[in-house]
Design a protein around this motif. Structure first.
Motif, PDB file in Angstrom:
ATOM      1  N   UNK A   1       0.749  -1.292   0.043  1.00  0.00           N
ATOM      2  CA  UNK A   1       0.078   0.028  -0.045  1.00  0.00           C
ATOM      3  C   UNK A   1       0.812   1.236  -0.110  1.00  0.00           C
ATOM      4  N   UNK A   2       2.166   1.168   0.259  1.00  0.00           N
ATOM      5  CA  UNK A   2       2.879   2.545   0.517  1.00  0.00           C
ATOM      6  C   UNK A   2       3.528   2.845  -0.855  1.00  0.00           C
ATOM      7  N   UNK A   3       3.473   1.862  -1.784  1.00  0.00           N
ATOM      8  CA  UNK A   3       4.143   2.035  -3.109  1.00  0.00           C
ATOM      9  C   UNK A   3       3.452   3.481  -4.040  1.00  0.00           C
ATOM     10  N   UNK A   4       2.187   3.356  -4.060  1.00  0.00           N
ATOM     11  CA  UNK A   4       1.528   4.302  -4.715  1.00  0.00           C
ATOM     12  C   UNK A   4       1.707   5.662  -4.134  1.00  0.00           C
TER      13      UNK A   4
ATOM     14  N   UNK B   1       5.300   6.970  -4.747  1.00  0.00           N
ATOM     15  CA  UNK B   1       5.389   7.330  -5.921  1.00  0.00           C
ATOM     16  C   UNK B   1       5.043   8.935  -5.950  1.00  0.00           C
ATOM     17  N   UNK B   2       3.802   9.080  -5.580  1.00  0.00           N
ATOM     18  CA  UNK B   2       3.221  10.698  -5.674  1.00  0.00           C
ATOM     19  C   UNK B   2       4.070  11.509  -4.983  1.00  0.00           C
ATOM     20  N   UNK B   3       4.556  11.280  -3.894  1.00  0.00           N
ATOM     21  CA  UNK B   3       5.341  12.108  -2.951  1.00  0.00           C
ATOM     22  C   UNK B   3       6.724  12.488  -3.583  1.00  0.00           C
ATOM     23  N   UNK B   4       7.322  11.246  -4.299  1.00  0.00           N
ATOM     24  CA  UNK B   4       8.519  11.537  -5.073  1.00  0.00           C
ATOM     25  C   UNK B   4       8.436  12.540  -6.105  1.00  0.00           C
ATOM     26  N   UNK B   5       7.185  12.200  -6.997  1.00  0.00           N
ATOM     27  CA  UNK B   5       6.994  13.044  -8.102  1.00  0.00           C
ATOM     28  C   UNK B   5       6.933  14.535  -7.681  1.00  0.00           C
ATOM     29  N   UNK B   6       6.016  14.670  -6.431  1.00  0.00           N
ATOM     30  CA  UNK B   6       5.800  16.186  -6.070  1.00  0.00           C
ATOM     31  C   UNK B   6       7.239  16.965  -5.743  1.00  0.00           C
ATOM     32  N   UNK B   7       7.911  16.027  -4.982  1.00  0.00           N
ATOM     33  CA  UNK B   7       9.234  16.634  -4.544  1.00  0.00           C
ATOM     34  C   UNK B   7      10.144  16.899  -5.834  1.00  0.00           C
TER      35      UNK B   7
ATOM     36  N   UNK C   1       8.472   8.442   6.517  1.00  0.00           N
ATOM     37  CA  UNK C   1       7.331   8.072   7.334  1.00  0.00           C
ATOM     38  C   UNK C   1       6.725   6.582   6.462  1.00  0.00           C
ATOM     39  N   UNK C   2       6.390   6.999   5.201  1.00  0.00           N
ATOM     40  CA  UNK C   2       6.051   5.796   4.338  1.00  0.00           C
ATOM     41  C   UNK C   2       7.026   4.569   4.241  1.00  0.00           C
ATOM     42  N   UNK C   3       8.257   5.114   4.081  1.00  0.00           N
ATOM     43  CA  UNK C   3       9.269   3.828   4.258  1.00  0.00           C
ATOM     44  C   UNK C   3       9.258   3.118   5.491  1.00  0.00           C
TER      45      UNK C   3
ATOM     46  N   UNK D   1      16.468  -0.825   2.102  1.00  0.00           N
ATOM     47  CA  UNK D   1      15.876   0.056   3.067  1.00  0.00           C
ATOM     48  C   UNK D   1      17.052   0.817   3.403  1.00  0.00           C
ATOM     49  N   UNK D   2      18.282   0.206   3.687  1.00  0.00           N
ATOM     50  CA  UNK D   2      19.306   1.217   4.165  1.00  0.00           C
ATOM     51  C   UNK D   2      19.962   2.221   3.191  1.00  0.00           C
TER      52      UNK D   2
END
Length: 250
Positions: free
Chosen positions: A45-48, A51-57, A91-93, A146-147
């Motif tokens: 569930x964290x993947x989408x 993606x959205x947060x990374x694109x916004x950043x 937080x998502x990670x 993760x690291x």
């Protein structure tokens, strides 16, 4: 652009049980395997949103590098906003990692059950052992992923703090960008390894159920999600550094 694509394990839905009927160890293994898939749901569930947060950043970063030092107040404002998005990604990670670790705890419960698989079904026992070894490698690969991703986020956060300093030099900025790009390269490598083990695990899981004569249907995991990083920072920045440098000397 870098692409972060995480694969999920297949969910198996039993249609009909044959050899497993009355075989408690095999039934328990099946239950643990499928519960582990359920526990990975939060991970998927964290993947989408990631993606959205990374694109916004990325969009904010592009806006920042298009500004000159004469617009420093705007650079500072956008940098603070981008830093906030990095925190959301962190937080998502964290949620993703917690989900993976809870699934691992469930999966690990099959280890003592493997030896209880009936000796006459040696193929199933061997597949179960391979399945266990592959999943351990998959979890190890995730820890590396993760690291690497956590380090990339740390560097992203540092970048946006640096961009809020009016005395930031071109050399300091370029050095940070290079570190970020190298970090995301490591994320990509770890991601490929994780997906490789996921594919191997999904195949072995199918073979294991076949060896147990469990007739199942599979629900494919969600489509791979693609995310953008700052891989093009160096290229974009090379066109802006001279511009910023000259502006700062005005």
């Amino acid at each position: 652009m870098h692409q972060r694509m995480l694969m999920g394990v297949l969910t198996a839905v039993v249609l009909f049980l044959t050899a497993c009927t009355g075989s408690s160890a095999q039934e328990e293994i099946y239950d643990h395997l499928e519960k582990a898939v359920t526990l990975e749901e939060t991970f998927r569930e964290q993947q989408k949103p990631l993606v959205q947060l990374e694109n916004k950043e990325q969009e904010l970063y592009n806006q920042i590098i298009d500004l000159s030092m004469n617009e420093f107040d705007k650079i500072k404002e956008l940098s603070k906003e981008a830093a906030g998005i990095v925190e959301q990604r962190q937080e998502k990670l964290k949620l993703e990692k917690e989900s993976i670790e809870s699934a691992k705890e469930e999966f690990d419960q099959i280890k003592p059950l493997i030896d209880d698989i009936k000796e006459e079904n040696q193929e199933a026992k061997e597949k179960a052992e391979q399945l266990y070894e592959t999943m351990q490698k998959r979890y190890d690969a995730y820890q590396k992923l993760y690291a690497s991703y956590e380090e990339a986020l740390k560097l992203d956060s540092e970048l946006y703090q640096m961009l809020q300093k009016e005395d930031l030099t071109e050399e300091e900025l370029q050095k940070q960008i290079e570190a970020i790009n190298e970090s995301y390269n490591q994320v990509l490598e770890a991601n490929e390894e994780f997906n490789q083990y996921t594919e191997e695990y999904n195949q072995l899981k199918k073979e294991f159920y076949q060896a147990l004569d469990i007739e199942v249907t599979y629900e494919e995991p969600a489509e791979k999600q693609e995310t953008e990083s700052k891989d093009e920072k160096s290229e974009d920045q090379s066109n802006k550094d001279d511009e910023k440098s000259s502006d700062s000397n005005e």
